[in-house]
Scaffold this active site. Structure first.
Site, mmCIF file in Angstrom:
data_model
loop_
_atom_site.group_PDB
_atom_site.id
_atom_site.type_symbol
_atom_site.label_atom_id
_atom_site.label_comp_id
_atom_site.label_asym_id
_atom_site.label_seq_id
_atom_site.Cartn_x
_atom_site.Cartn_y
_atom_site.Cartn_z
ATOM 1 N N CYS A 2 3.249 -3.569 4.935
ATOM 2 C CA CYS A 2 3.805 -4.587 5.826
ATOM 3 C C CYS A 2 3.684 -5.991 5.231
ATOM 4 O O CYS A 2 2.742 -6.285 4.504
ATOM 5 C CB CYS A 2 3.078 -4.549 7.160
ATOM 6 N N TRP A 74 5.895 -1.169 7.765
ATOM 7 C CA TRP A 74 5.773 0.202 7.272
ATOM 8 C C TRP A 74 5.093 0.977 8.381
ATOM 9 O O TRP A 74 3.966 0.689 8.759
ATOM 10 C CB TRP A 74 4.955 0.228 5.983
ATOM 11 N N GLY A 100 -1.929 -4.240 9.480
ATOM 12 C CA GLY A 100 -3.215 -3.587 9.675
ATOM 13 C C GLY A 100 -3.153 -2.548 10.777
ATOM 14 O O GLY A 100 -2.082 -2.158 11.251
ATOM 15 N N GLU A 482 -1.050 12.155 -13.338
ATOM 16 C CA GLU A 482 -0.162 11.008 -13.124
ATOM 17 C C GLU A 482 1.299 11.427 -13.261
ATOM 18 O O GLU A 482 2.161 10.971 -12.495
ATOM 19 C CB GLU A 482 -0.510 9.895 -14.120
ATOM 20 N N GLU A 489 6.703 11.666 -6.188
ATOM 21 C CA GLU A 489 6.917 10.513 -5.316
ATOM 22 C C GLU A 489 8.308 9.920 -5.421
ATOM 23 O O GLU A 489 8.768 9.285 -4.472
ATOM 24 C CB GLU A 489 5.842 9.443 -5.537
ATOM 25 N N HIS A 505 -7.256 30.790 -13.143
ATOM 26 C CA HIS A 505 -8.119 30.791 -11.970
ATOM 27 C C HIS A 505 -7.334 30.565 -10.680
ATOM 28 O O HIS A 505 -7.919 30.141 -9.676
ATOM 29 C CB HIS A 505 -9.221 29.739 -12.123
ATOM 30 N N LYS A 604 4.330 -0.126 -1.590
ATOM 31 C CA LYS A 604 3.804 -0.580 -2.873
ATOM 32 C C LYS A 604 2.333 -0.971 -2.783
ATOM 33 O O LYS A 604 1.521 -0.563 -3.593
ATOM 34 C CB LYS A 604 4.625 -1.780 -3.367
#
Length: 609
Positions: A2, A74, A100, A482, A489, A505, A604
Site C-alpha cells: 500500500c 493491496w 498496515g 530463487e 511468481e 527421498h 513489491k
C-alpha cells in the site's frame, strides 16, 4: 504494498497526489483512490483499475482541492473492490487512508457498531476512521492522538476533517511514513519517492510519531510510555529521490530492463572497494566484527535466498557459523540467543515489516550487534541497524526482484571476505584473487546475458507446463530456490526447488515425461554427484534443462537440453548462474501472456505482516 500520499497546500494538489501514486505503483496494488477538501465538503474518487484510469475518473468528476489524501491498496481485509478501496470516510466529516493491519479491529468494530456507526467495507481501516470521528470535537490532532493509543498492530495513517480545511494529521507505528516540507505547503508519503519533484526536504517519522500538517508548517509529537504525547523535533534531510519510473528504452518490461542492468548495478555496488576492510560496513565495524562468534541472517523471500547462499560462503571461507531464519517465523518461535552474534538483515526496500519485526525481536533477546544489507540508504532498516552496506541497484520497478538480489549477493560476499580477513582466514594472494574476480563480474555477467536468444527458445517449451522442478547442489541450491520462485511468481507455473540429492527421498515420484527439471550444473566439486541425480531424472523419462559451465562435459541429447555458461566462476558462480534462471522465468511469463512487472496478488514492498 500500500502507498500513501497527502498534502496541504493553497494550490490544487490533485495532480501531485496522482503523480505520487504513479511513483508508488511499482509496490503493487489492486485499488486506488483520492479524497480532497473541496468547496467545504469531502470529495472522493476510487477505482479498482490502474492509477491512470483513476486520473481520468478524477478529471471527469472535476475533483480538485488544496488539502487531500491518496492511496494505493493491496488487499488484506476485504476483497479488491471499490467499497473497500481507500480513502475511507466516516460520515461527511472524516477522510482517512491507512497502511498496515489493525489487529484489534473486530473489538473496535463491535464497540463502534454499538454506538450506531455503520460500516460500508470489510476493511480494518474503516474502524480507524469511525474511531477518530467518534473522538473528534473540533481538534483533529487531539482525536488522532486519542485514537492511536487504542490501536493494536501496525499503521501509517493520513487523515483530514471537513471542519479544518488546511490540516492533515498523520501517524505511524510499525509502517513507514515521511513528511515532506515545501514552500508554503506540506506533504506526507509512505515513501520519499512519492514526493520526488515536489520537495527534497524530507523528515523521517519515527515509531509512535504523530505529525500535524498545516500550510507551510508542521509539528511532531511522540507517544510516551504513559499514553500521552510530547512535542519532539526531527531533522529535515535533503533526499534526492528518483523522480519517477525510468524509461523502458528498448526493453518490453522493467523486469527485462533490470535483468540487463545487473552488470552496472554490481559495478556501482563495488565502486570504491579497494580491499576487504571493515570500514566498508561503517565506522564501528572493526569493533563489532571482533566481538562476534557467529552470524544470524534474517530475511524474507528472495532476500532469504541470498542469505542462504551467504551461509555457504561464511562457513566455508570465513569459518564462522551462520544460521538463516525466515523473518516472519523467527520472531514467533523460541530460539537460543547469543549476544556474540552478528544479526544481519537483508531487504531491498529496507521497510519489510517482517524483517524489521524480527530485527527488533533479536535485539530484545540481547543480540544488539546488527548490520543490514539494503538498497535504500534512508530506509528504516538502515536507521535501525548499527552497521550497513548500501547496495546500489537503483530503483527496481518489477515486483520480481533481479538486480537487488545479485547486488545483495555481492554485498554478502564482501562481508564474507571482510570477516575471513579479520579472522586470519584470507591470505594476501587470496584477497587479490577475490578482488580480481569481483571486478570481472560485470563483464562475466554480460557474457551470460548474451545467452538470452537460446533461453527464449527454451521458454516456448515451458508455455503449456503446469509444474517444474529445479535442482541444485551446495551453494547453488539457494539459486535453484530463487529460480523456482521467479518462475512461479511471474509465469504462475507451480515450481519447486530441491537439493539434487533429495530427489530420491520423495520428489522423484513427481518426475515423468511431462515434468521439466531445470538443473544448475556448475563445474564444482559436486558435479559428478549432480550428474548421477540427472540420470535419476532421465531414467524416469523426465526432461532436463541444464545450465552448465563450459567444461562440465554435459552434452545435449534426447531429453537433455544444455545451455553453457561461458566460464566457471568459483565461489562467485551463484551470481552468474541465477541470471539465466531470471531470463527463463521472464521469457516464459512473456510467452504465457502474464503481467510480468505486476504479477497478480503480489506487492513489491511488503510492509504488512
Amino acid at each position: 504494498m500500500c502507498g500513501i500520499v497527502a498534502a496541504v497546500s493553497n494550490r490544487n494538489i490533485v495532480s501531485v497526489l496522482v503523480e505520487g501514486l504513479k511513483r508508488l505503483e511499482y509496490r503493487g496494488y489492486d485499488s486506488c483512490g483520492v479524497a480532497v477538501h473541496q468547496d467545504g465538503t469531502l470529495r472522493r474518487t476510487r477505482s479498482t483499475s490502474r492509477v491512470a484510469e483513476l486520473d481520468a475518473q478524477i478529471a471527469a468528476d472535476a475533483v480538485a482541492g488544496g488539502t487531500g489524501i491518496a492511496h494505493t491498496r493491496w488487499a488484506t481485509h476485504g476483497a479488491p473492490a471499490v467499497h473497500n478501496a481507500h480513502p475511507h470516510f466516516s460520515g461527511d466529516r472524516i477522510a482517512l487512508v491507512h497502511n498496515g493491519i489493525i489487529e484489534n479491529h473486530d473489538e473496535l468494530r463491535a464497540e463502534l457498531q454499538s454506538k450506531g456507526y455503520q460500516f460500508a467495507s470489510q476493511t480494518d481501516t474503516e474502524v480507524i476512521a469511525h474511531l477518530i470521528h467518534q473522538l473528534y470535537d473540533g481538534d483533529l490532532l487531539d482525536a488522532v492522538q486519542r485514537a492511536v493509543v487504542r490501536l493494536k498492530g501496525a499503521y501509517a495513517i493520513a487523515v483530514f476533517a471537513k471542519d479544518e480545511p488546511h490540516r492533515v494529521v498523520g501517524a505511524r507505528e510499525g509502517s513507514p511514513l515521511v513528511l515532506g516540507v515545501g514552500e508554503g505547503e506540506t506533504f506526507l508519503a509512505s515513501d520519499a519517492m512519492a514526493l520526488a519533484g515536489v520537495t527534497d526536504q524530507i523528515v523521517y517519522l519515527e515509531e509512535g510519531d504523530v505529525v500535524d500538517l498545516h500550510l507551510g508548517k508542521h509539528w511532531i509529537s511522540q507517544r510516551q510510555a504513559d499514553g500521552g504525547f510530547a512535542r519532539v523535533e526531527r531533522p529535515v534531510r535533503t533526499v534526492h529521490a528518483h523522480s519517477g519510473a525510468a524509461e523502458l528504452g528498448p526493453y518490453r518490461h522493467y523486469m527485462q530492463k533490470e535483468i540487463f542492468e545487473q552488470p552496472k548495478a554490481i559495478a556501482d555496488t563495488l565502486e570504491g572497494v579497494a580491499g576487504f576492510d571493515p570500514d566498508l560496513f561503517g565506522d564501528k565495524a572493526a569493533e563489532v566484527f571482533d566481538a562476534i562468534d557467529r552470524v544470524l541472517i534474517l530475511a524474507c523471500g528472495t532476500s532469504s535466498y541470498s542469505g542462504l547462499t551467504a551461509k555457504y560462503w561464511l562457513e566455508a571461507i570465513a569459518g564462522i557459523p551462520c544460521s538463516v531464519e525466515i523473518a516472519s517465523e523467527y520472531r514467533y518461535r523460541e530460539s537460543v540467543p547469543d549476544p556474540r552474534t552478528l544479526v544481519v538483515t537483508i531487504s531491498q526496500s529496507g521497510e519489510t515489516a517482517d524483517t524489521l519485526a524480527a530485527l527488533k525481536h533479536a535485539r530484545s533477546l540481547g543480540m544488539t550487534r546488527t548490520l543490514t544489507i539494503c538498497n535504500v540508504a534512508t530506509s528504516a532498516m538502515v536507521r535501525e541497524c548499527e552497521l550497513a552496506y548500501i547496495t546500489r541497484a537503483g530503483v527496481e520497478i518489477g515486483v520480481a526482484s533481479t538486480k537487488a538480489f545479485t547486488t545483495q549477493l555481492v554485498a554478502l560476499f564482501l562481508l564474507t571476505m571482510v570477516l575471513a580477513k579479520r579472522r586470519g582466514k584470507l591470505p594476501a594472494e587470496g584477497e587479490a584473487a577475490a578482488l580480481r574476480n569481483l571486478r570481472h563480474l560485470p563483464a562475466a555477467l554480460q557474457a551470460v546475458l548474451a545467452l538470452e536468444p537460446q533461453i527464449i527458445g527454451w521458454a516456448e517449451q515451458f508455455v503449456p507446463r503446469q509444474n517444474a522442478l529445479f535442482l541444485g547442489r551446495g551453494r547453488h541450491y539457494p539459486i535453484a530456490l530463487e529460480g523456482a520462485l521467479k518462475l512461479k511468481e511471474i509465469s504462475y507455473i507451480h515450481a519447486e526447488a530441491y537439493p539434487a540429492g533429495e530427489l530420491k527421498h520423495g520428489p522423484l515420484a513427481l518426475v515423468d515425461a511431462s515434468m521439466p527439471v531445470i538443473t544448475v550444473a556448475p563445474a564444482d566439486d559436486l558435479l559428478e554427484k549432480l550428474k548421477s541425480n540427472m540420470q535419476e531424472v532421465r531414467a524416469r523419462a523426465g526432461e532436463l534443462y541444464v545450465f552448465a559451465d563450459a567444461d562440465t562435459h554435459i552434452e545435449s541429447s534426447a531429453g537433455i537440453h544444455v545451455i553453457r555458461l561461458p566460464e566457471h566462476y568459483g565461489a562467485l558462480s551463484p551470481i552468474l548462474h541465477v541470471v539465466p534462471l531470471q531470463l527463463l522465468a521472464y521469457h516464459t511469463a512473456c510467452a504465457r501472456g502474464t503481467d510480468v512487472d505486476k504479477p497478480r496478488n503480489l506487492a513489491k514492498s511488503v510492509t504488512v505482516e
